[in-house]
Design an enzyme around this catalytic site. Sequence first.
Site, PDB file in Angstrom:
ATOM      1  N   ASP A  33       0.848  -1.195   0.000  1.00  0.00           N
ATOM      2  CA  ASP A  33       0.000   0.000   0.000  1.00  0.00           C
ATOM      3  C   ASP A  33       0.876   1.235   0.000  1.00  0.00           C
ATOM      4  O   ASP A  33       1.949   1.259   0.596  1.00  0.00           O
ATOM      5  CB  ASP A  33      -0.990  -0.014   1.161  1.00  0.00           C
ATOM      6  N   GLU A 124      -7.799   4.069  12.467  1.00  0.00           N
ATOM      7  CA  GLU A 124      -6.681   3.752  13.361  1.00  0.00           C
ATOM      8  C   GLU A 124      -6.366   4.955  14.245  1.00  0.00           C
ATOM      9  O   GLU A 124      -7.162   5.875  14.390  1.00  0.00           O
ATOM     10  CB  GLU A 124      -5.461   3.361  12.535  1.00  0.00           C
TER      11      GLU A 124
END
Length: 234
Positions: A33, A124
């Site tokens: 990613d 997150e």
Amino acid sequence: MKQSMLSVFLTLAGLTLAAPADLEKRATVQGFDISHYQATVNFKGAYNDGARFVIIKATEGTSYIDSSFSSHYSGATSAGLIRGGYHFAHPDDSSGATQAKYFLAHGGGWSNDGITLPGMLDIEYNPSGATCYGLSPSAMVSWIKDFVDTYHGSTGRYPIIYSTNDWWSTCTGDSTAFSDTCPLNVARYGSSVGTIPGGWPYQTIWQNADSYTYGGDSDIFNGALSSLQKLASG
């Protein structure tokens, strides 16, 4: 036909040899990613080295579009990689629905073309404030549900959820509300995936390192390439 000594031993031990299908389930696929922090990415090199997918940052909150998203997306497509976008959530900024719509409008959608992953919600640690963005666990679960339902309503696909065991346990109360619908991308840098949060029986993707040869973070798909292709195709 006579049994091999190995199969006899395993039978006596109460074990069995794995069937080919079981072995396939243990297969993995390399991916990674990236965001604008990786301005130049050798996508073809990554493909030639075994990578088959990449997840690319598209948006954050409701006011940020990643400056490299378009070029990254085009480069990944040209290299033959399965690709998708991700949204970095700011639950303290606006509703889940509002942020899902922003993501969808700026690269986060899904196409039934066999090479597009459902979008990913990166939920997150707050990079600039309270870990849980000032929300209670129940309020956080409601925010995530708002995002998930909006995304699903628009695309017919449930988004991937990216998080860590620690954050998910702390900020959602280890909610199991999404384990039957949303694929999980769990981050844990080490030799094993560790504890899977939220009632998910397994991880779909494991972010296993914060560096990768061709840029960004290393991701491991939990399955064979055919299963990754199925995730993309719906």
